[in-house]
Scaffold this active site. Structure first.
Site, PDB file in Angstrom:
ATOM      1  CB  VAL A  96      -0.965   0.004   1.199  1.00  0.00           C
ATOM      2  CG1 VAL A  96      -1.847   1.243   1.173  1.00  0.00           C
ATOM      3  CG2 VAL A  96      -1.833  -1.247   1.197  1.00  0.00           C
ATOM      4  CG  LEU A 150      11.212   6.687   6.946  1.00  0.00           C
ATOM      5  CD1 LEU A 150      11.298   7.876   7.887  1.00  0.00           C
ATOM      6  CD2 LEU A 150      10.648   5.476   7.692  1.00  0.00           C
ATOM      7  CE1 TYR A 184      -1.761  -5.219  12.205  1.00  0.00           C
ATOM      8  CE2 TYR A 184      -3.829  -6.440  12.050  1.00  0.00           C
ATOM      9  CZ  TYR A 184      -2.986  -5.436  11.602  1.00  0.00           C
ATOM     10  OH  TYR A 184      -3.379  -4.633  10.560  1.00  0.00           O
TER      11      TYR A 184
END
Length: 311
Positions: free
Chosen positions: A17, A35, A142
């Site tokens: 993504v 980044l 998660y």
């Protein structure tokens, strides 16, 4: 402020993504800094690349100092792995987000943050489709880390230091600019791998009747673009991003076979302990962002994923 936003940092820029978000922002005229922790597969449309670790407060601060907004996608995302290594997930997903928030909030002028979140924060509610006003119920490490990141963003935004949006995505798939999801633990990449001969079979838990919500990666990217414009200093807002379509595993297999003309070798394993239905209600995103899942029909999603690996 939206029209003046020209410098955007994208963390996790080399991911499925993130790569697409960088390209879309650049196509719209923004100056984009990508980044990532490594130099592999850096988006070619990025104006600049920074090799940095989001767990390093100093490295993040240096990167954020030169931008007006951050699209924060850097994260660990595999549920099963999060059970095995929860501390790794907390360090990356929560500490990394805290570093981004700290850097953003140190600016003299409020900056913007669009946070990549997940529908997993809702657990497995009985009421479907899932809206943003339903209680959260993070059932794995998660999901817990992503929910913690959302809450941290909300609390920092409450100080007026930033404007923030969390995009709670469901199952992102498809392809953008010929680049598809390389994560072979996810359903559609697993099906494509089996059809392309890179995997011997597709293992399906139970009879394939569980229902999920798939959203095209390009629709997800459009949500990021719109969310950047929607960020207002002092506010935080969560949006569910999904197609709203009820899609079974069998539906995806059938679509893949129809598109490719190739059978999917399927082996049925015993049913797993998993939610029978998970579908997004994206009414809020439609009403407030003007967002629509225009490419998130199953044929387009699976077809784009297939052609990205078969050409």
């Amino acid at each position: 402020m939206g029209t003046l936003l020209v410098r955007v940092l994208v963390t996790g820029a080399t991911g499925f993504v993130g790569h697409a978000v960088v390209s879309a922002l650049a196509d719209r005229g923004h100056v984009v800094t990508a980044l990532s922790r490594h130099d592999r597969e850096v988006p070619t449309k990025a104006d600049r690349h920074i090799s940095a670790d989001i767990r390093s407060a100093d490295e993040v601060a240096a990167a954020v100092a030169e931008v007006d907004a951050v699209c924060h996608l850097a994260a660990l995302v595999r549920v099963r792995d999060s059970f095995a290594e929860p501390l790794k997930y907390w360090r990356t997903n929560v500490l990394g987000t805290l570093n981004v928030l700290s850097a953003l909030s140190s600016s003299a002028e409020p900056k913007r943050l669009v946070l990549s979140s997940t529908g997993a924060v809702y657990g497995a509610p009985e009421r479907q489709p899932i809206s943003e006003d339903q209680p959260t119920d993070a059932r794995n490490p998660y999901a817990a880390t992503k929910l913690a990141a959302d809450l941290a963003a909300a609390h920092v935004a409450g100080t007026g230091a930033i404007g923030a949006v969390s995009l709670r995505a469901f199952n992102i798939a498809g392809a953008s600019a010929g680049r598809t999801d390389p994560d072979a633990t996810r359903l559609i990449p697993k099906i494509i791998a089996a059809q392309a001969g890179r995997a011997p079979e597709l293992v399906v838990n139970g009879d394939g009747s569980v229902v999920r919500d798939f959203v095209h990666v390009e629709d997800m990217v459009e949500a990021f673009i719109r969310a950047l414009d929607a960020c207002e200093p002092g506010t935080w807002r969560a949006y569910n991003i999904g197609s709203g379509r009820r899609t079974t595993i069998r539906d995806v297999v059938n679509a893949a076979e129809q598109i490719t003309g190739r059978p999917v070798p399927v082996r049925h394993a015993p049913p797993a302990n998993e939610p029978p239905v998970l579908v997004a209600d994206s009414t809020r995103a439609a009403a407030e962002l003007g967002w629509r899942p225009v490419r998130s029909d199953l044929v387009t999603i699976v077809g784009d994923a297939w052609w990205a690996v078969s050409v």
